[in-house]
Design a protein around this motif. Sequence first.
Motif, PDB file in Angstrom:
ATOM      1  N   ARG A   1     -44.798  51.994  96.150  1.00  0.00           N
ATOM      2  CA  ARG A   1     -46.142  51.424  96.083  1.00  0.00           C
ATOM      3  C   ARG A   1     -46.382  50.419  97.206  1.00  0.00           C
ATOM      4  O   ARG A   1     -45.458  49.879  97.798  1.00  0.00           O
ATOM      5  N   PHE A   2     -47.647  50.155  97.494  1.00  0.00           N
ATOM      6  CA  PHE A   2     -48.084  49.133  98.459  1.00  0.00           C
ATOM      7  C   PHE A   2     -47.482  49.359  99.848  1.00  0.00           C
ATOM      8  O   PHE A   2     -47.164  48.410 100.568  1.00  0.00           O
ATOM      9  N   VAL A   3     -47.339  50.619 100.231  1.00  0.00           N
ATOM     10  CA  VAL A   3     -46.713  50.961 101.509  1.00  0.00           C
ATOM     11  C   VAL A   3     -47.580  50.485 102.675  1.00  0.00           C
ATOM     12  O   VAL A   3     -48.791  50.724 102.718  1.00  0.00           O
TER      13      VAL A   3
ATOM     14  N   THR B   1     -49.494  54.776  98.309  1.00  0.00           N
ATOM     15  CA  THR B   1     -48.370  55.172  97.464  1.00  0.00           C
ATOM     16  C   THR B   1     -47.732  56.430  98.040  1.00  0.00           C
ATOM     17  O   THR B   1     -48.433  57.368  98.413  1.00  0.00           O
ATOM     18  N   VAL B   2     -46.407  56.436  98.121  1.00  0.00           N
ATOM     19  CA  VAL B   2     -45.682  57.591  98.658  1.00  0.00           C
ATOM     20  C   VAL B   2     -44.646  58.044  97.642  1.00  0.00           C
ATOM     21  O   VAL B   2     -44.249  57.280  96.759  1.00  0.00           O
ATOM     22  N   PRO B   3     -44.203  59.306  97.750  1.00  0.00           N
ATOM     23  CA  PRO B   3     -43.122  59.752  96.866  1.00  0.00           C
ATOM     24  C   PRO B   3     -41.823  59.038  97.213  1.00  0.00           C
ATOM     25  O   PRO B   3     -41.674  58.466  98.294  1.00  0.00           O
TER      26      PRO B   3
ATOM     27  N   PRO C   1     -49.384  63.849  86.355  1.00  0.00           N
ATOM     28  CA  PRO C   1     -48.875  65.030  87.073  1.00  0.00           C
ATOM     29  C   PRO C   1     -48.096  64.714  88.339  1.00  0.00           C
ATOM     30  O   PRO C   1     -47.269  65.522  88.778  1.00  0.00           O
ATOM     31  N   SER C   2     -48.306  63.548  88.936  1.00  0.00           N
ATOM     32  CA  SER C   2     -47.636  63.245  90.200  1.00  0.00           C
ATOM     33  C   SER C   2     -46.129  63.063  90.053  1.00  0.00           C
ATOM     34  O   SER C   2     -45.407  63.132  91.051  1.00  0.00           O
ATOM     35  N   VAL C   3     -45.620  62.836  88.823  1.00  0.00           N
ATOM     36  CA  VAL C   3     -44.162  62.721  88.674  1.00  0.00           C
ATOM     37  C   VAL C   3     -43.484  64.039  89.029  1.00  0.00           C
ATOM     38  O   VAL C   3     -42.325  64.059  89.445  1.00  0.00           O
ATOM     39  N   GLU C   4     -44.221  65.136  88.886  1.00  0.00           N
ATOM     40  CA  GLU C   4     -43.660  66.442  89.237  1.00  0.00           C
ATOM     41  C   GLU C   4     -43.599  66.643  90.748  1.00  0.00           C
ATOM     42  O   GLU C   4     -42.927  67.559  91.223  1.00  0.00           O
ATOM     43  N   ARG C   5     -44.301  65.790  91.491  1.00  0.00           N
ATOM     44  CA  ARG C   5     -44.303  65.885  92.954  1.00  0.00           C
ATOM     45  C   ARG C   5     -43.470  64.788  93.601  1.00  0.00           C
ATOM     46  O   ARG C   5     -43.470  64.641  94.821  1.00  0.00           O
ATOM     47  N   GLY C   6     -42.781  63.995  92.761  1.00  0.00           N
ATOM     48  CA  GLY C   6     -41.859  63.014  93.323  1.00  0.00           C
ATOM     49  C   GLY C   6     -42.335  61.586  93.343  1.00  0.00           C
ATOM     50  O   GLY C   6     -41.747  60.750  94.035  1.00  0.00           O
ATOM     51  N   TYR C   7     -43.378  61.255  92.559  1.00  0.00           N
ATOM     52  CA  TYR C   7     -43.900  59.890  92.522  1.00  0.00           C
ATOM     53  C   TYR C   7     -43.449  59.196  91.233  1.00  0.00           C
ATOM     54  O   TYR C   7     -43.891  59.569  90.145  1.00  0.00           O
ATOM     55  N   PRO C   8     -42.594  58.176  91.310  1.00  0.00           N
ATOM     56  CA  PRO C   8     -42.160  57.485  90.095  1.00  0.00           C
ATOM     57  C   PRO C   8     -43.216  56.557  89.516  1.00  0.00           C
ATOM     58  O   PRO C   8     -43.175  56.216  88.337  1.00  0.00           O
ATOM     59  N   SER C   9     -44.176  56.124  90.347  1.00  0.00           N
ATOM     60  CA  SER C   9     -45.208  55.199  89.889  1.00  0.00           C
ATOM     61  C   SER C   9     -46.530  55.602  90.513  1.00  0.00           C
ATOM     62  O   SER C   9     -46.568  56.139  91.622  1.00  0.00           O
ATOM     63  N   GLN C  10     -47.617  55.335  89.806  1.00  0.00           N
ATOM     64  CA  GLN C  10     -48.919  55.814  90.234  1.00  0.00           C
ATOM     65  C   GLN C  10     -49.864  54.637  90.448  1.00  0.00           C
ATOM     66  O   GLN C  10     -50.238  53.960  89.498  1.00  0.00           O
ATOM     67  N   GLY C  11     -50.233  54.397  91.682  1.00  0.00           N
ATOM     68  CA  GLY C  11     -51.207  53.359  91.984  1.00  0.00           C
ATOM     69  C   GLY C  11     -52.366  53.974  92.731  1.00  0.00           C
ATOM     70  O   GLY C  11     -52.892  55.014  92.344  1.00  0.00           O
ATOM     71  N   ASP C  12     -52.767  53.340  93.823  1.00  0.00           N
ATOM     72  CA  ASP C  12     -53.768  53.926  94.704  1.00  0.00           C
ATOM     73  C   ASP C  12     -53.101  54.973  95.590  1.00  0.00           C
ATOM     74  O   ASP C  12     -52.026  54.727  96.155  1.00  0.00           O
ATOM     75  N   ALA C  13     -53.748  56.111  95.749  1.00  0.00           N
ATOM     76  CA  ALA C  13     -53.174  57.179  96.568  1.00  0.00           C
ATOM     77  C   ALA C  13     -53.015  56.752  98.025  1.00  0.00           C
ATOM     78  O   ALA C  13     -52.106  57.212  98.717  1.00  0.00           O
ATOM     79  N   LYS C  14     -53.873  55.845  98.489  1.00  0.00           N
ATOM     80  CA  LYS C  14     -53.879  55.444  99.893  1.00  0.00           C
ATOM     81  C   LYS C  14     -52.601  54.728 100.326  1.00  0.00           C
ATOM     82  O   LYS C  14     -52.256  54.732 101.510  1.00  0.00           O
TER      83      LYS C  14
END
Length: 456
Positions: A317-319, A274-276, A259-272
């Motif tokens: 990722r890994f921000v 990862t940014v759009p 579902p996060s692709v609909e909010r602007g996230y191309p890749s899904q890792g740890d939420a802590k």
Amino acid sequence: RHITSSEPFARLRLEQMMLMLGCGVAGFQLASFAPRSAMLVPHQPRALLPTMGMDISELIEDAKKSRLDHLEAQAMDALKVAVDQFENVVFPNAMIVGDCVITHLLGKIGALESGKAKVMVVDTYHLFDETMPFLADVEAKYNFEAEVFGPVGLTSARNLSPETFAEFDKKYGANLWKEDIEQYDKVCKVEPFQRGLKTLGADIMINGRRRDHGAERAYIDIAEIAPIGGGLAKLNPLAYWTLEDCFDYAAANGVPLHPSVERGYPSQGDAKDTVPVPDPDGLSGVTGEAGAVRWVNGEWFGDKAIWLDYGSERRGRFVNLVNKDGSKKTECGIHVAGAEKTFDRDLWDNSENVITLGSPDEVKALKESGKESVVVVYAPWCQFCQAMEDEYTKLADATGLPVYKFRGDEEREFVSAEMNTKSFPTINKISVAGDAIKYESEDRSVEAMAAFATSA
């Protein structure tokens, strides 16, 4: 360079190209000194192009469909070989776009419902809130149950409640990832990953690596045979796909995406971390409104090239994560060399030179013995502990001191308080007075460790 009407050879080549595309040159006029992008100027309105046998949009769509059909057939053939030729096929699924495509392909060949391919999920306890509910939806759609592995010692593999967060914080610390990112990776990613492969008896691992991920994967092939001496065979069914292919395939085949692709996230890792992409602060390398690029119900919104450019999938990722050497973090530890290696034995299990301490009481007794010694606090799944096994075995002969091992991942509070341990491996010299003196260097050659042990 510009093509002019006075260049007969260039005109001939252009005419040949137009004929190959199914139209004559009458529909185009040559610009004598136009820039390259404007060399071919449509002479007829777009609506009339179909009458000349050429519809650009249809041409593109047909080409895409042909490409996706070929890629699908190629990937499915590879997956069929895996499930037919290997006993224990395991697919570690992070539910990123490519993994969702592979899940669909495995479902399409019946490998999920039959159980011939096992889906393995690592729950880091720091995933997006939607990740585990999304997994449940995918399981229902394709009629399978994933094997979920989380950090050692926690009761729930699927972290869906505040109670399990509290359980993690108590055992490992709420800020472990801030204090020691390498230790966090070992505890939350690498060890569960290795344990999962071992538990499931994997002899071939399916993964979503692609050539367009970046230079380090630019030449991977669709399959990698197991190395001589043992190890996993690897199947990369999407090796020749691009990220755009994955999205196109998902749109064409109704593949559910995170579902996060609909909010602007191309890749899904740890939420802590990862940014759009883009994000307001430019942490992803692209500054812009969150959600300005997104994928909703099979349609793109915004400039999709920001996501699809070569090597860009993981740019959010890994921000703000930094390795010990100060370099920017780009991998989680699972995808580095050797991370998939599993062990059926403890470290130093047959060594006559390394003595086992089996409990905290035995460690305390050693410290109170009034004798000098060396103790390594380790975890058998830790790749750095594995790497030092041979050198540490030589340490007793090099120093004349008794050399011990103590498994610390099962006694974290104790080793933190008594043995200076925040990460594995940790080597301590035990003094006559019973003090544990930590070896601070990461040089784990026998020469370096011996120099420390005889001088501390």
